[in-house]
Design a protein around this motif. Structure first.
Motif, PDB file in Angstrom:
ATOM      1  N   ASP A  56     -89.371   3.186 -24.274  1.00  0.00           N
ATOM      2  CA  ASP A  56     -89.691   2.514 -22.986  1.00  0.00           C
ATOM      3  C   ASP A  56     -89.544   1.170 -22.741  1.00  0.00           C
ATOM      4  N   TRP A  57     -89.310   0.761 -21.424  1.00  0.00           N
ATOM      5  CA  TRP A  57     -89.058  -0.670 -21.087  1.00  0.00           C
ATOM      6  C   TRP A  57     -89.543  -0.968 -19.499  1.00  0.00           C
ATOM      7  N   SER A  58     -89.485  -2.061 -19.251  1.00  0.00           N
ATOM      8  CA  SER A  58     -89.663  -2.302 -17.857  1.00  0.00           C
ATOM      9  C   SER A  58     -88.762  -3.420 -17.463  1.00  0.00           C
ATOM     10  N   ASN A  59     -88.673  -3.818 -16.186  1.00  0.00           N
ATOM     11  CA  ASN A  59     -87.863  -4.618 -15.433  1.00  0.00           C
ATOM     12  C   ASN A  59     -88.810  -5.369 -14.375  1.00  0.00           C
ATOM     13  N   THR A  60     -89.019  -6.845 -14.799  1.00  0.00           N
ATOM     14  CA  THR A  60     -89.781  -7.537 -13.735  1.00  0.00           C
ATOM     15  C   THR A  60     -88.873  -8.585 -12.973  1.00  0.00           C
ATOM     16  N   SER A  61     -88.741  -8.400 -11.829  1.00  0.00           N
ATOM     17  CA  SER A  61     -87.940  -9.173 -10.625  1.00  0.00           C
ATOM     18  C   SER A  61     -88.665 -10.466 -10.328  1.00  0.00           C
ATOM     19  N   LEU A  62     -88.425 -11.452 -11.090  1.00  0.00           N
ATOM     20  CA  LEU A  62     -89.161 -12.648 -10.863  1.00  0.00           C
ATOM     21  C   LEU A  62     -88.909 -13.536  -9.597  1.00  0.00           C
ATOM     22  N   PHE A  63     -87.629 -13.070  -8.821  1.00  0.00           N
ATOM     23  CA  PHE A  63     -87.581 -13.721  -7.476  1.00  0.00           C
ATOM     24  C   PHE A  63     -86.775 -12.600  -6.727  1.00  0.00           C
ATOM     25  N   GLY A  64     -86.392 -13.005  -5.427  1.00  0.00           N
ATOM     26  CA  GLY A  64     -85.563 -12.170  -4.540  1.00  0.00           C
ATOM     27  C   GLY A  64     -84.233 -11.829  -4.802  1.00  0.00           C
ATOM     28  N   ASP A  65     -83.644 -11.500  -5.887  1.00  0.00           N
ATOM     29  CA  ASP A  65     -82.419 -11.158  -5.900  1.00  0.00           C
ATOM     30  C   ASP A  65     -82.212 -10.629  -7.246  1.00  0.00           C
ATOM     31  N   PRO A  66     -81.076  -9.674  -7.223  1.00  0.00           N
ATOM     32  CA  PRO A  66     -80.539  -8.870  -8.556  1.00  0.00           C
ATOM     33  C   PRO A  66     -80.453  -9.813  -9.850  1.00  0.00           C
ATOM     34  N   VAL A  67     -80.206 -11.085  -9.630  1.00  0.00           N
ATOM     35  CA  VAL A  67     -80.170 -11.642 -11.088  1.00  0.00           C
ATOM     36  C   VAL A  67     -81.429 -12.067 -11.582  1.00  0.00           C
ATOM     37  N   ALA A  68     -82.400 -11.990 -10.860  1.00  0.00           N
ATOM     38  CA  ALA A  68     -83.721 -12.145 -11.194  1.00  0.00           C
ATOM     39  C   ALA A  68     -84.425 -10.804 -11.766  1.00  0.00           C
ATOM     40  N   GLY A  69     -83.534  -9.427 -11.645  1.00  0.00           N
ATOM     41  CA  GLY A  69     -84.158  -8.161 -12.086  1.00  0.00           C
ATOM     42  C   GLY A  69     -83.434  -7.459 -13.122  1.00  0.00           C
ATOM     43  N   ILE A  70     -82.466  -6.839 -13.004  1.00  0.00           N
ATOM     44  CA  ILE A  70     -81.618  -5.846 -13.807  1.00  0.00           C
ATOM     45  C   ILE A  70     -80.716  -6.781 -14.727  1.00  0.00           C
ATOM     46  N   LEU A  71     -80.264  -7.896 -14.229  1.00  0.00           N
ATOM     47  CA  LEU A  71     -79.424  -8.786 -14.993  1.00  0.00           C
ATOM     48  C   LEU A  71     -80.160  -9.780 -15.949  1.00  0.00           C
ATOM     49  N   ARG A  72     -81.593  -9.460 -16.088  1.00  0.00           N
ATOM     50  CA  ARG A  72     -82.183 -10.247 -16.935  1.00  0.00           C
ATOM     51  C   ARG A  72     -82.509  -9.170 -18.114  1.00  0.00           C
ATOM     52  N   SER A  73     -81.834  -7.891 -18.042  1.00  0.00           N
ATOM     53  CA  SER A  73     -82.109  -7.020 -19.226  1.00  0.00           C
ATOM     54  C   SER A  73     -80.587  -6.633 -19.568  1.00  0.00           C
ATOM     55  N   PHE A  74     -79.769  -6.609 -18.614  1.00  0.00           N
ATOM     56  CA  PHE A  74     -78.494  -5.858 -19.137  1.00  0.00           C
ATOM     57  C   PHE A  74     -77.498  -6.962 -18.714  1.00  0.00           C
TER      58      PHE A  74
ATOM     59  N   ALA B  34     -69.594 -12.384 -12.146  1.00  0.00           N
ATOM     60  CA  ALA B  34     -69.080 -12.787 -11.017  1.00  0.00           C
ATOM     61  C   ALA B  34     -70.217 -12.785 -10.211  1.00  0.00           C
ATOM     62  N   LEU B  35     -71.335 -12.090 -10.220  1.00  0.00           N
ATOM     63  CA  LEU B  35     -72.373 -12.065  -9.161  1.00  0.00           C
ATOM     64  C   LEU B  35     -73.168 -13.345  -9.342  1.00  0.00           C
ATOM     65  N   GLU B  36     -73.086 -13.889 -10.407  1.00  0.00           N
ATOM     66  CA  GLU B  36     -73.853 -15.274 -10.554  1.00  0.00           C
ATOM     67  C   GLU B  36     -73.455 -16.560  -9.685  1.00  0.00           C
ATOM     68  N   VAL B  37     -71.882 -16.427  -9.688  1.00  0.00           N
ATOM     69  CA  VAL B  37     -71.470 -17.645  -9.206  1.00  0.00           C
ATOM     70  C   VAL B  37     -70.868 -17.192  -7.753  1.00  0.00           C
ATOM     71  N   GLU B  38     -70.961 -15.788  -7.307  1.00  0.00           N
ATOM     72  CA  GLU B  38     -70.587 -15.561  -6.038  1.00  0.00           C
ATOM     73  C   GLU B  38     -71.463 -16.155  -4.738  1.00  0.00           C
ATOM     74  N   THR B  39     -70.860 -16.548  -3.722  1.00  0.00           N
ATOM     75  CA  THR B  39     -71.556 -17.005  -2.672  1.00  0.00           C
ATOM     76  C   THR B  39     -71.668 -16.225  -1.261  1.00  0.00           C
ATOM     77  N   ASP B  40     -70.404 -15.442  -1.157  1.00  0.00           N
ATOM     78  CA  ASP B  40     -70.443 -14.562   0.076  1.00  0.00           C
ATOM     79  C   ASP B  40     -71.257 -13.256  -0.150  1.00  0.00           C
ATOM     80  N   MET B  41     -72.067 -13.051   0.830  1.00  0.00           N
ATOM     81  CA  MET B  41     -73.115 -12.031   0.822  1.00  0.00           C
ATOM     82  C   MET B  41     -72.486 -10.642   0.458  1.00  0.00           C
ATOM     83  N   THR B  42     -71.456 -10.390   1.331  1.00  0.00           N
ATOM     84  CA  THR B  42     -70.942  -9.382   1.453  1.00  0.00           C
ATOM     85  C   THR B  42     -70.070  -8.903   0.006  1.00  0.00           C
ATOM     86  N   ARG B  43     -69.515  -9.715  -0.584  1.00  0.00           N
ATOM     87  CA  ARG B  43     -68.872  -9.643  -2.098  1.00  0.00           C
ATOM     88  C   ARG B  43     -70.278  -9.654  -3.039  1.00  0.00           C
ATOM     89  N   ARG B  44     -71.120 -10.200  -2.851  1.00  0.00           N
ATOM     90  CA  ARG B  44     -72.413 -10.151  -3.614  1.00  0.00           C
ATOM     91  C   ARG B  44     -72.947  -8.682  -3.618  1.00  0.00           C
TER      92      ARG B  44
END
Length: 537
Positions: free
Chosen positions: A431-449, A472-482
Motif C-alpha cells: 500500500d502507498w499513497s500520493n499527496t499533491s502538495l501544490f497544483g502540478d504533476p511535479v508535486a504529485g506522482i513525480l514525488r514518488s516515481f 524534461a517536465l521539470e524544466v519545460e515552460t511550454d504548457m502544450t509540451r508539458r
C-alpha cells in the motif's frame, strides 16, 4: 563542559523537551488532547525526514515555509513567512521576508536563516549521495542528514543553484534552469524555515530532528516516540496569540481506542475515523465528524524486481481486476471519489480530463495472464495494520478479486514501512499513497516515481524513459509540451509498465467535540491558529 552537558540534556534523543516560552504566570487558555493513529514513521519531526501523511498533519503547527497554502480554503498559495515575492527572471524568485517573526528560541528570523534552511541541513555535505535507506536511529552522531533527507531535498529542489541574501529581510532563490513551479515547490514543508542557531546548538542530527525549532504557532515541548507529542503555545507568533496553551497528540493505533477515548472525555479530537464510525460518533449529540476527500490518492504499488511481477502483463492484469467503485461504496459509503489516474483537478491547465483508469475487466485480465503463462506463482502483499484508513479491509477485497482470476496473493503483515520496503526476497505488492502538495504533476506522482524518488531508492520501480520524461517536465515552460510529457508519464506508469494501481482519493475524517468550532482542511494539515479554533460554540 557544563554548557555541553546542558545542551545534550536539552536535546535528549529519547524524550525531547523544550521550556515553555512567553507564557504569563496564570494561563487559563484550554488544553487540547488529540488521538492519532500514528505520530511519525521516522520517529523524527524534521519535515524532510517525515514526508508522510502523519507528518503533513503536524508540520505547519511548528514549522512554516515562505509561501503558505490555504488548506482551509481553495488550496491557493498566499503569503507566509514572506509577505511578497516576484519573478526576477525565469530562474529567480525574490522574497520579501515578514519582519519581526520570532523562532521558538526567541530569535528573530532573518535572511540568514532562510539561506541556512536550504543548505547542508537539507542537501548534506559534499560527497553524500542520498542513496539507500536509513533506520529510525540515523543521525545519532554528527550533523549529516539521513539519506532520505538528502534524496527528498534533491527531488523537491532539483535545480537549486543558491540562495542569495540581498539584505536582512530579502532573499533570492536562484535555480539553474527555468521552472514554472518554483513558487509551489517553496510552499512545501520541505522548505520550512528553521533556526540556524538552534541547529548549531543541537548535539546531533537526531537530537535536532526530534526538536526542530521553527516559527509556527506552537513549539515542540515534549516528544516521546510512539507515545505522545506535546506542543506549547508560541505567544510571540507573528499571526497572533494561539487560542490554546497546549496541544497534546497521543498515539492510539486502534480506531476503537480513539473513539472510546473521545466519548469518555480523554480526547477532544480523534483523527483517522473510518466512514462506518461517522454515524456511531454523531449519534452522541456532544460530537461531530468533519472531513472530506483530500489532496491525496491511495494506490497499490508494485515491485517489478519481483520475479513474477517483472512481467508487465501480470501487473496490467492485476490492474484490470480492481473494482474501484465497489471499494468506494463498500468501505467509504460513497464518501470519497475516484480520480482520473494519478492527478488532481487542482492541476488546472495540466489536468488531463480525458484520462481514464484501466477499466475493471476480468476477461481482459485472464487473457493477459494466459499470455504471460502465469501458473499461480505466489505474490506477497506486505501489509500494515490500518496505517491507512480501511487498509486491511481494502486488501481483503482486492485480493478476492485477484484470486477469482487465479492470482495467488498472500498477505504478510508488517509493523512499519521499513519492513514493508526492505530489499529482501518476497517483496511484491504494498500500500502507498500520493499527496499533491501544490497544483502540478511535479508535486504529485513525480514525488514518488522518477529520479531521486522513493521508488528509485527502494529499487521497486525504475524506468529510463520515465526518468527522461520527468526531467524534461521539470524544466519545460511550454504548457502544450508539458501536458504531452505528463500524458506520457501516465501512459508508462499506469498502462505500459505499471508502477501502481490507483484506488481512490484519500479522505480524512476527524471526530471532535461539537462545542469546539474548528474546520478540517482539504489536506492532511490540522490548523489550530486563532482564525480556525474557538471554544464554547
Amino acid at each position: 563542559m557544563a554548557a555541553i552537558t546542558r545542551r545534550a540534556a536539552l536535546f535528549a534523543a529519547a524524550v525531547t523537551t523544550l521550556p515553555r516560552i512567553g507564557h504569563a504566570q496564570a494561563d487559563d487558555r484550554p488544553v487540547l488532547t488529540i488521538a492519532v493513529q500514528r505520530l511519525s514513521n521516522s520517529n523524527t519531526l524534521e519535515p524532510p525526514r517525515e514526508q508522510s501523511n502523519v507528518g503533513f498533519r503536524i508540520h505547519h503547527i511548528y514549522a512554516e515555509p515562505l509561501i503558505e497554502t490555504d488548506w482551509i480554503g481553495d488550496l491557493s498559495l498566499r503569503p507566509g513567512l514572506a509577505t511578497a515575492w516576484r519573478r526576477v527572471d525565469a530562474t529567480t524568485v525574490e522574497f520579501t521576508l515578514r519582519p519581526g517573526v520570532r523562532f521558538h528560541d526567541g530569535r528573530e528570523m532573518t535572511a540568514e536563516d532562510v539561506a541556512f534552511s536550504f543548505g547542508p541541513r537539507l542537501f548534506g555535505t559534499e560527497g553524500h549521495s542520498g542513496r539507500g535507506q536509513s533506520t529510525v536511529l540515523a543521525g545519532t552522531t554528527g550533523k549529516e542528514p539521513p539519506a532520505e533527507v538528502i534524496a527528498v531535498a534533491r527531488r523537491t529542489y532539483p535545480g537549486l543553484a543558491r540562495i542569495e541574501v540581498v539584505d536582512r529581510h530579502t532573499v533570492r532563490y536562484v535555480n539553474r534552469t527555468p521552472d514554472v513551479t518554483l513558487e509551489g515547490r517553496l510552499a512545501q514543508s520541505v522548505g520550512a524555515i528553521l533556526s540556524r542557531a538552534a541547529f548549531d546548538a543541537a548535539p546531533s542530527w537526531l537530537a535536532w530532528g526530534r526538536q526542530p525549532i521553527g516559527t509556527g504557532p506552537y513549539a515542540i515541548a515534549e516528544y516521546r516516540p510512539d507515545v505522545s507529542l506535546t506542543f506549547e503555545a508560541h505567544d510571540a507568533y507573528w499571526g497572533g496569540r494561539p487560542p490554546v496553551r497546549r496541544i497534546r497528540l497521543v498515539e492510539v493505533p486502534e480506531v476503537s481506542g480513539r473513539v472510546n477515548g473521545l466519548f469518555s472525555g480523554e480526547f477532544d479530537f480523534a483523527c483517522d475515523i473510518p466512514p462506518d464510525q461517522v454515524e456511531v460518533v454523531e449519534r452522541d449529540a456532544r460530537f461531530e465528524v468533519q472531513g472530506s476527500p483530500i489532496n491525496n490518492i491511495r494506490k497499490i504499488a508494485f515491485d517489478k524486481t519481483n520475479p513474477v511481477l517483472a512481467d508487465a502483463r501480470i501487473r496490467r492484469a492485476m490492474s484490470h481486476l480492481v473494482d474501484r467503485e465497489a471499494i468506494v461504496q463498500a468501505l467509504w459509503a460513497g464518501r470519497t471519489a475516484i480520480p482520473r489516474g494519478m492527478q488532481m483537478e487542482s492541476y488546472g491547465a495540466m489536468y488531463l480530463r480525458d484520462w481514464e483508469n484501466p477499466r475493471h475487466d476480468p476477461a481482459e485480465a485472464r487473457r493477459l495472464l494466459r499470455e504471460a503463462n502465469y501458473r499461480g506463482e505466489p505474490i506477497t502483499w506486505r501489509l500494515l495494520n490500518n496505517y491507512y484508513t480501511n487498509q486491511v479491509s481494502n486488501a481483503q477485497i482486492v485480493i478476492e478479486g485477484w484470486r477469482a482470476a487465479g492470482i495467488n496473493v498472500q498477505i504478510e503483515m508488517k509493523e512499519n514501512f521499513t519492513q514493508v520496503t526492505e530489499r529482501s526476497p518476497g517483496r511484491g505488492v504494498r500500500d502507498w499513497s500520493n499527496t499533491s502538495l501544490f497544483g502540478d504533476p511535479v508535486a504529485g506522482i513525480l514525488r514518488s516515481f522518477g529520479p531521486r524518488t522513493e521508488a528509485t531508492r527502494t529499487g521497486e520501480w525504475v524506468n529510463p524513459e520515465l526518468d527522461r520524461a520527468s526531467a524534461a517536465l521539470e524544466v519545460e515552460t511550454d504548457m502544450t509540451r508539458r501536458r504531452a510529457l505528463f500524458r506520457r508519464i501516465l501512459e508508462l506508469l499506469e498502462r505500459e509498465d505499471p508502477g501502481y494501481i490507483v484506488l481512490h482519493h484519500a479522505a480524512a475524517f476527524t471526530a471532535k467535540r461539537k462545542d469546539i468550532a474548528w474546520r478540517a482542511s482539504k489536506g492532511w494539515a490540522m490548523d489550530f491558529r486563532g482564525g480556525n479554533l474557538r471554544f464554547g460554540t
